[in-house]
Design an enzyme around this catalytic site. Structure first.
Site, PDB file in Angstrom:
ATOM      1  N   GLU A 191      -5.080  -5.170   1.295  1.00  0.00           N
ATOM      2  CA  GLU A 191      -4.647  -4.007   1.041  1.00  0.00           C
ATOM      3  C   GLU A 191      -3.277  -3.642   2.310  1.00  0.00           C
ATOM      4  O   GLU A 191      -3.674  -3.776   3.804  1.00  0.00           O
ATOM      5  CB  GLU A 191      -4.837  -3.271   0.692  1.00  0.00           C
ATOM      6  CG  GLU A 191      -5.646  -2.904  -0.328  1.00  0.00           C
ATOM      7  CD  GLU A 191      -6.668  -0.946  -0.289  1.00  0.00           C
ATOM      8  OE1 GLU A 191      -5.567  -0.134  -0.158  1.00  0.00           O
ATOM      9  OE2 GLU A 191      -7.343  -1.391  -0.628  1.00  0.00           O
ATOM     10  N   GLU A 207     -13.424  -0.808   1.266  1.00  0.00           N
ATOM     11  CA  GLU A 207     -13.621   0.031   2.533  1.00  0.00           C
ATOM     12  C   GLU A 207     -14.675   0.935   2.386  1.00  0.00           C
ATOM     13  O   GLU A 207     -14.942   2.263   2.075  1.00  0.00           O
ATOM     14  CB  GLU A 207     -12.599   0.910   2.635  1.00  0.00           C
ATOM     15  CG  GLU A 207     -11.291   0.536   2.537  1.00  0.00           C
ATOM     16  CD  GLU A 207     -10.175   0.595   2.380  1.00  0.00           C
ATOM     17  OE1 GLU A 207      -9.644   2.105   2.266  1.00  0.00           O
ATOM     18  OE2 GLU A 207      -8.405   0.521   2.191  1.00  0.00           O
TER      19      GLU A 207
HETATM   20  C1  FCB Z   1      -6.678   2.578   0.463  1.00  0.00           C
HETATM   21  C2  FCB Z   1      -7.286   2.891  -0.450  1.00  0.00           C
HETATM   22  C3  FCB Z   1      -6.242   2.136  -1.748  1.00  0.00           C
HETATM   23  C4  FCB Z   1      -5.267   3.163  -1.570  1.00  0.00           C
HETATM   24  C5  FCB Z   1      -4.418   2.765  -0.147  1.00  0.00           C
HETATM   25  C6  FCB Z   1      -3.264   3.975   0.357  1.00  0.00           C
HETATM   26  O1  FCB Z   1      -7.327   2.897   2.322  1.00  0.00           O
HETATM   27  O2  FCB Z   1      -8.446   1.632  -0.433  1.00  0.00           O
HETATM   28  O3  FCB Z   1      -7.231   2.666  -2.649  1.00  0.00           O
HETATM   29  O4  FCB Z   1      -5.073   4.951  -1.372  1.00  0.00           O
HETATM   30  O5  FCB Z   1      -5.054   3.242   0.817  1.00  0.00           O
END
Ligand code: FCB
Length: 445
Positions: free
Chosen positions: A349, A166
């Site tokens: 994610e 990210e």
């Molecule tokens: C993302 C992050 C991860 C976690 C999630 C909820 O942005 O990469 O580390 O904090 O959010």
């Protein structure tokens, strides 16, 4: 109810990151990261929480892999802590740090779990921050040298690498908004950081390719659609600007070899950091694109640097106050397939925080299960409509240190009772075990 079967070979997984679970960053010769420093600065995290102990995964990793086995997990995405390996960021190696990841990877493979390793999930060595960190162009070499060490030691066994988690959050929350380490507030600095992140990524990829190792390497971008609040041209234009800022700032250099014109025009002073040849280096530096999807944005014309205003969408909300909008994931995947050159996609994610409660040794987190089911269904739809999605990783294996929110927000499929470090499988974990085992899910809707 229909059974949504994912294609043969689709990779279901779970994700974590080093700083959020390991704890004890300076044990056995490791160095401090900017997050160790930041969380120890007053007023930065909820309740003053720090990741000094976190889930103590640094000592409990065997037990944690045991839990992964219990879940029948086949794919696990984690990150390496740069300062554990290079306490000063460059130069002297800490063998114990590298050994930790070496043993972790071996044990994962023994358990039949394919490791996906991320090189940078926000824990820059403090020593490098003192030299300007991501604002200093030398970070490109610092990062690539560190990456080269990781490839040399683990690359015979790790078949999927992620360079940077990210970059949006590193640049914007870390350097523009100041909510994350290193806590800076400088718009142009943030844009310079975003370019250095792209370059560092590209340089690490070229080092990886030079090793001749056979795995895949990519990046994780956090994104969601920027939906216009109405069909008025002014709102549609504002949504386009929000999209340029939040997504195209990273997608375009990686996949088109350019930055969005709108950003070049609005912030001309920021871009002196682009040197001749940089964009050529960044283009085509991906074997796959990782996507972290949590929410979409609803955008109207507004004020500020980008002339946008974020509205509250109508969907229900998680404990983070993030709108639950599964169709945003489908839209995002289809848009990537439509607007960019073909590239394998992974959701790396996806998940949600809810107010979990422990009742008689169980956590009945129905809301999380529904959240995941609806997002998996959206991903399934996108595949059916042609998106080249290869895998879906849930955030997160277990509750952990949620950055500025400390331990207040729980994203895990496994509940962590922090005072005792006891791990308890939530109902969602048992459900996901079945999804992974059956290669799909029962879904109504
Ligand atoms: C993302 C992050 C991860 C976690 C999630 C909820 O942005 O990469 O580390 O904090 O959010």
């Amino acid at each position: 109810m229909t059974f949504l079967r994912f294609p043969e070979g689709f990779r279901f997984g779970l994700s974590t990151s080093a700083h959020q679970i390991e704890g004890y960053s300076t044990a056995d010769g490791g160095g401090r990261s900017i997050w160790d420093h930041f969380a120890h600065t007053e007023g930065t995290t909820q309740d003053g929480d720090t990741a000094d102990v976190a889930c103590d995964h640094y000592h409990r990793w065997r037990e944690d892999i045991g839990l992964m086995e219990q879940l029948g997990l086949k794919n696990y995405s984690f990150s390496l802590a740069w300062p554990r390996i290079l306490p000063q960021g460059t130069g002297r190696l800490n063998p114990a740090g590298l050994d930790f990841y070496d043993r972790l990877v071996d044990r994962l493979l023994e358990a039949g779990i394919a490791p996906t390793a991320t090189l940078y999930h926000w824990d820059l060595p403090v020593a490098l921050q003192q030299l300007g960190g991501w604002l200093n162009r030398s970070v490109v070499d610092w990062f690539a040298d560190y990456a080269t060490i990781a490839f040399a030691r683990l690359g015979d066994r790790v078949q999927q690498w992620v360079t940077i988690n990210e970059p949006q959050v590193v640049a914007m929350l870390g350097h523009v908004g100041g909510q994350h380490a290193p806590g800076l507030r400088d718009l142009w600095g943030g844009l310079r950081v975003s370019h250095h992140l792209m370059l560092a990524h590209a340089e690490a990829v070229s080092r990886y390719r030079a090793t001749g190792q056979s795995g895949q390497i990519g990046i994780k971008l956090v994104m969601g659609p920027a939906d216009p609040a109405s069909d008025q041209p002014a709102d549609i234009a504002a949504a386009g600007r929000a999209d340029a800022w939040g997504s195209r700032l990273f997608l375009d250099p990686l996949l088109r070899g350019s930055y969005p014109d709108i950003l070049l025009e609005r912030f001309p002073e920021a871009w002196s950091c682009i040197h001749p040849g940089d964009l050529e280096r960044i283009l085509d530096s991906l074997d796959f694109l990782g996507i972290d999807y949590y929410f979409r944005s609803v955008i109207a014309e507004g004020s500020g640097q980008m002339g946008v205003k974020h509205l509250r969408g109508p969907g229900p909300r998680t404990a983070m106050d993030w709108e639950i909008w599964p169709q945003g994931l489908r839209d995002l995947l289809l848009r990537l397939a439509r607007d960019y050159p073909p590239i394998p996609l992974y959701v790396m994610e996806s998940g949600a925080a809810f107010e979990d409660t422990l009742e008689g040794g169980r956590v009945h987190d129905r809301a999380r299960q529904e959240y995941l089911a609806s997002h998996l269904a959206a991903a399934h739809q996108a595949i059916a409509q042609g998106a080249p999605l290869q895998g879906y990783f849930v955030w997160s294996l277990m509750d952990n240190f949620e950055w500025a929110y400390g331990y207040a927000k729980r994203f895990g499929l496994i509940y962590v009772d922090y005072p005792t470090q006891q791990r308890i499988l939530k109902d969602s974990a048992l459900w996901y075990r079945e999804v992974m085992q059956r290669g799909g899910l029962e879904f109504e809707g």
